[in-house]
Each structure stands twice: as structure tokens, then as C-alpha cells.
Design a protein around this motif. Structure first.
Motif, PDB file in Angstrom:
ATOM      1  N   GLU A  28      47.539  97.179  44.687  1.00 31.17           N
ATOM      2  CA  GLU A  28      48.483  98.116  45.229  1.00 31.17           C
ATOM      3  C   GLU A  28      49.908  97.362  44.562  1.00 31.17           C
ATOM      4  O   GLU A  28      50.893  98.149  44.359  1.00 31.17           O
ATOM      5  CB  GLU A  28      48.641  98.412  46.927  1.00 31.17           C
ATOM      6  CG  GLU A  28      47.408  99.361  47.397  1.00 31.17           C
ATOM      7  CD  GLU A  28      47.495  99.376  48.783  1.00 31.17           C
ATOM      8  OE1 GLU A  28      47.757 100.558  49.325  1.00 31.17           O
ATOM      9  OE2 GLU A  28      47.195  98.528  49.393  1.00 31.17           O
ATOM     10  N   ILE A  29      50.039  96.150  44.929  1.00 30.06           N
ATOM     11  CA  ILE A  29      51.382  95.449  44.382  1.00 30.06           C
ATOM     12  C   ILE A  29      50.850  94.295  43.403  1.00 30.06           C
ATOM     13  O   ILE A  29      49.819  93.804  43.530  1.00 30.06           O
ATOM     14  CB  ILE A  29      51.838  94.876  45.491  1.00 30.06           C
ATOM     15  CG1 ILE A  29      51.332  93.816  46.350  1.00 30.06           C
ATOM     16  CG2 ILE A  29      52.642  96.138  46.426  1.00 30.06           C
ATOM     17  CD1 ILE A  29      51.989  93.089  47.513  1.00 30.06           C
TER      18      ILE A  29
ATOM     19  N   LYS B  97      60.701  99.888  53.332  1.00 24.21           N
ATOM     20  CA  LYS B  97      59.832 100.751  54.043  1.00 24.21           C
ATOM     21  C   LYS B  97      58.741 101.335  52.912  1.00 24.21           C
ATOM     22  O   LYS B  97      57.640 101.692  53.253  1.00 24.21           O
ATOM     23  CB  LYS B  97      60.690 102.069  54.184  1.00 24.21           C
ATOM     24  CG  LYS B  97      61.263 101.764  55.583  1.00 24.21           C
ATOM     25  CD  LYS B  97      62.021 102.897  56.085  1.00 24.21           C
ATOM     26  CE  LYS B  97      62.745 102.618  57.561  1.00 24.21           C
ATOM     27  NZ  LYS B  97      63.205 103.749  58.224  1.00 24.21           N
ATOM     28  N   ALA B  98      58.990 101.131  51.588  1.00 26.34           N
ATOM     29  CA  ALA B  98      58.033 101.674  50.635  1.00 26.34           C
ATOM     30  C   ALA B  98      56.876 101.103  50.066  1.00 26.34           C
ATOM     31  O   ALA B  98      55.942 101.470  49.505  1.00 26.34           O
ATOM     32  CB  ALA B  98      58.883 101.982  48.969  1.00 26.34           C
ATOM     33  N   LEU B  99      56.695 100.084  51.059  1.00 24.19           N
ATOM     34  CA  LEU B  99      55.612  98.935  50.790  1.00 24.19           C
ATOM     35  C   LEU B  99      54.484  99.438  51.050  1.00 24.19           C
ATOM     36  O   LEU B  99      54.590 100.195  52.299  1.00 24.19           O
ATOM     37  CB  LEU B  99      56.050  97.477  51.239  1.00 24.19           C
ATOM     38  CG  LEU B  99      56.973  96.446  50.452  1.00 24.19           C
ATOM     39  CD1 LEU B  99      57.156  95.522  51.467  1.00 24.19           C
ATOM     40  CD2 LEU B  99      56.263  96.089  49.221  1.00 24.19           C
ATOM     41  N   PRO B 100      53.307  99.295  50.672  1.00 23.03           N
ATOM     42  CA  PRO B 100      52.010  99.701  51.343  1.00 23.03           C
ATOM     43  C   PRO B 100      51.921  99.217  52.713  1.00 23.03           C
ATOM     44  O   PRO B 100      52.175  97.936  53.103  1.00 23.03           O
ATOM     45  CB  PRO B 100      51.015  99.228  50.345  1.00 23.03           C
ATOM     46  CG  PRO B 100      51.613  98.792  49.017  1.00 23.03           C
ATOM     47  CD  PRO B 100      53.027  98.508  49.402  1.00 23.03           C
ATOM     48  N   GLN B 101      51.587 100.061  53.539  1.00 18.44           N
ATOM     49  CA  GLN B 101      51.253  99.592  55.012  1.00 18.44           C
ATOM     50  C   GLN B 101      50.641  98.367  55.061  1.00 18.44           C
ATOM     51  O   GLN B 101      51.023  97.664  56.173  1.00 18.44           O
ATOM     52  CB  GLN B 101      50.859 100.786  55.844  1.00 18.44           C
ATOM     53  CG  GLN B 101      50.986 100.476  57.350  1.00 18.44           C
ATOM     54  CD  GLN B 101      52.244 100.533  57.927  1.00 18.44           C
ATOM     55  OE1 GLN B 101      53.283 101.194  57.320  1.00 18.44           O
ATOM     56  NE2 GLN B 101      52.553  99.455  58.610  1.00 18.44           N
ATOM     57  N   SER B 102      49.679  98.414  54.456  1.00 19.28           N
ATOM     58  CA  SER B 102      48.532  97.137  54.474  1.00 19.28           C
ATOM     59  C   SER B 102      49.366  95.989  54.383  1.00 19.28           C
ATOM     60  O   SER B 102      49.074  94.950  54.820  1.00 19.28           O
ATOM     61  CB  SER B 102      47.220  97.211  53.769  1.00 19.28           C
ATOM     62  OG  SER B 102      47.729  97.514  52.441  1.00 19.28           O
ATOM     63  N   VAL B 103      50.183  95.916  53.106  1.00 21.55           N
ATOM     64  CA  VAL B 103      50.886  94.704  52.836  1.00 21.55           C
ATOM     65  C   VAL B 103      52.073  94.314  54.085  1.00 21.55           C
ATOM     66  O   VAL B 103      52.083  93.119  54.426  1.00 21.55           O
ATOM     67  CB  VAL B 103      51.686  95.108  51.492  1.00 21.55           C
ATOM     68  CG1 VAL B 103      52.799  93.773  51.351  1.00 21.55           C
ATOM     69  CG2 VAL B 103      50.860  95.175  50.514  1.00 21.55           C
ATOM     70  N   LYS B 104      52.529  95.391  54.391  1.00 22.65           N
ATOM     71  CA  LYS B 104      53.584  95.200  55.550  1.00 22.65           C
ATOM     72  C   LYS B 104      52.815  94.640  56.736  1.00 22.65           C
ATOM     73  O   LYS B 104      53.304  93.617  57.532  1.00 22.65           O
ATOM     74  CB  LYS B 104      54.326  96.476  56.074  1.00 22.65           C
ATOM     75  CG  LYS B 104      55.441  96.801  54.880  1.00 22.65           C
ATOM     76  CD  LYS B 104      56.250  98.089  55.351  1.00 22.65           C
ATOM     77  CE  LYS B 104      55.301  99.223  55.471  1.00 22.65           C
ATOM     78  NZ  LYS B 104      56.168 100.427  55.756  1.00 22.65           N
ATOM     79  N   ASP B 105      51.730  95.056  57.260  1.00 21.60           N
ATOM     80  CA  ASP B 105      51.200  94.540  58.545  1.00 21.60           C
ATOM     81  C   ASP B 105      50.631  93.180  58.131  1.00 21.60           C
ATOM     82  O   ASP B 105      50.680  92.385  58.983  1.00 21.60           O
ATOM     83  CB  ASP B 105      49.725  95.396  58.527  1.00 21.60           C
ATOM     84  CG  ASP B 105      49.993  96.646  59.183  1.00 21.60           C
ATOM     85  OD1 ASP B 105      51.146  96.997  59.398  1.00 21.60           O
ATOM     86  OD2 ASP B 105      49.094  97.550  59.064  1.00 21.60           O
TER      87      ASP B 105
END
Length: 299
Positions: free
Chosen positions: A22-23, A243-251
Motif C-alpha cells: 500500500e505504501i 488522514k489519507a494513509l491506509p488505516q492499517s498503516v495508521k493502526d
């Protein structure tokens, strides 16, 4: 609290490979306030932990001033950063959808506040703002909460004009917290402001903050300095992510950071600029007063 965070984010432990797809990299911004080399050294272990958790390269960016981090977050060239309350407020005002606050440093007593500290050389004869008439006063950065926003408001409200030449002979920006501390210590300005948690001992530079970092770096002996002013309590700045980062990355990054004091206190010490208790969840609501104060300086 950590058990709740771990339970809520448990699924993220299984998606490292997916995150890497994803990133392609993760970009960590570090606010100004001390020299770039020290900022890199204090956060290298943190960057390495994020890289291991996400499976991608982590790049650390150390812009010369606060605005560099703010613009990086707004433009999408920085993914996350520990911000001051005012720099977060400025980013939010520019684009409410750019970043979200997720964690904040918790002090040893459980609070999440700190102070703007006014100080001078102990041998200068200056012991309060009353002694600074006709003398030069130093701020750090226009986007700093404790290094400009709050003291510029509270000191003016106390009756000391911020207009150069009115009360102070001049009001100058030094470039950051470390620069202010060095400038006062060297006698380049008569007094200045910086930040500290206000806990612990003055001789140590308090428990955490720019003074503590300066002591740790051997830049100052606190016995050569004297405190002359203290602000009302300020909410600690948040750790924010785009906020635009994938949720899994933020988590994953949130969980890693929330557990840092338990798993690697030496690394956490560098990230927190000194001793602290924890990194705990925070929301935008905690910074609404700072957003209002920042708007008041614009209008």
C-alpha cells in the motif's frame, strides 16, 4: 489502556506485507527546535521500529523550521510528525482533513500539559518581566506554541507590549527552542521563552522539554539561568498522521508508539525529549482552544 489498544489493533500485526504494497515508504517529520543532527539521533531508533513494523523504508525529515513540517503534512510529502499544539492548529486551519491527532505525551503525574518558560541569565539581574524594559526579548519560531503563540498573547495581556521598542527594545525570532536557549546563555538576547513540563528540578531542566534536551546535550548549566515567567498550562502537542494513509498503516504506527515507553524506554526518552510516563490517545477536541488562539492572531 494498552490492552484496549492492542485488542483494537490486533489485526494489524498480520498485515505487514499488505502494508508494504500500500505504501512504498513512510516519511517522519521532526519539528525544529534543536539542530538536525540531534533530532535525527533522538528519533533514529523510533524510525527503525516503524520500518520493521511496516516493512518499508522510513525517511526522517528535519526541516529548518516548524513551517517545513506543516507544509510537508499539508502537501503529502510527510506522513507523520510530533507537532506542537500551535503547529497542529495551523495545519488544521489550513486543511481540517489533512491530518489527525492520535497520541500525546503523558507526564509523570498523569497530566498532558506543559508550560512556556521565560528565562534569563542568572547574572543579568533580570528576575521578572518587570526587569526587561528596554531589553531584547527572544522568541523561537512563529509556529511554536510555547516559543511564540501563547507567550505573545499572555505577556501582552499582562501589560507588556509585544511591539518592538514599546516595552522591550526589540522582539526577535531566534529560529527555535535550542537557538533561544543558546542565545540567552551567550548573552545575545536578554531573555527568551522555551518549553518544559514544569516537573522535576530546574537544575535538570525539569523532567522533559527543550531545557532538558539542552542540559543532556551539555549546552547549558541550569545554574547559569533563572526562570522569570511561566505561562498557563498548555496542552502537549500531538503525534499526527495524514488522514489519507491506509488505516492499517495508521493502526500499526499508533500501536507501536503507544507501547514505546513499555518496550523501549531509552528510545521513548529521545522521542519525548526527556522523562515521561506514556504516550496516550488524544483527539482534536484537546486543541480547540489553541486553534481559537491561533485564529485570533490571524484576525
Amino acid at each position: 489502556m494498552k490492552k484496549l489498544i492492542a485488542a483494537a489493533l490486533a489485526s494489524t500485526m498480520l498485515v505487514g506485507a499488505a502494508q508494504a504494497q500500500e505504501i512504498s515508504e513512510f516519511r517522519l517529520g521532526i519539528l525544529g527546535g534543536e539542530n538536525a543532527q540531534d533530532r535525527l539521533a533522538s528519533n533514529q531508533c523510533y524510525a527503525e521500529k516503524i520500518a520493521a513494523a511496516l516493512g518499508v523504508e522510513v525517511k526522517i525529515f528535519t526541516p529548518a523550521d516548524y513551517n517545513g513540517v506543516m507544509q510537508g503534512l499539508l502537501g503529502g510529502t510527510i506522513d507523520a510528525a510530533w507537532m506542537g499544539a500551535s503547529s497542529y492548529a495551523g495545519t488544521y486551519i489550513a486543511d481540517p482533513e489533512a491530518v489527525e491527532p492520535v497520541l500525546v505525551k503523558q507526564n509523570a503525574d498523569g497530566s498532558i500539559g506543559y508550560y512556556s518558560i521565560g528565562f534569563a541569565r542568572a547574572d543579568s539581574g533580570v528576575t521578572s518581566l518587570d526587569d526587561l524594559k528596554g531589553k531584547e526579548f527572544g522568541f523561537g519560531d512563529p509556529n511554536s506554541t510555547s516559543g511564540y503563540l501563547i507567550p505573545s498573547i499572555e505577556i501582552a495581556e499582562a501589560g507588556y507590549s509585544m511591539e518592538p521598542g514599546d516595552y522591550f527594545s526589540d522582539v526577535v525570532f531566534t529560529g527555535g527552542h535550542e537557538q533561544t536557549i543558546v542565545a540567552v546563555n551567550n548573552g545575545d538576547v536578554d531573555a527568551g521563552v522555551t518549553w518544559a513540563d514544569g516537573q522535576g528540578n530546574w537544575e535538570d531542566g525539569y523532567n522533559s522539554g527543550a531545557l532538558r534536551k539542552a542540559v543532556d546535550a551539555g549546552l547549558v548549566d541550569m545554574n547559569d539561568l533563572v526562570q522569570i515567567w511561566q505561562s498557563n498550562v498548555i496542552p502537549e502537542g500531538p503525534f499526527v498522521m495524514r488522514k489519507a494513509l491506509p488505516q492499517s498503516v495508521k493502526d500499526s504506527v499508533t500501536e507501536l508508539t503507544a507501547n514505546l515507553w513499555e518496550e523501549d524506554p531509552d528510545c521513548a526518552y529521545g522521542v519525548a525529549a526527556g522523562d515521561a510516563k506514556d504516550f496516550i490517545p488524544v483527539t482534536h477536541k484537546e486543541y480547540e482552544s489553541i486553534v481559537a488562539a491561533r485564529r485570533s492572531k490571524i484576525n
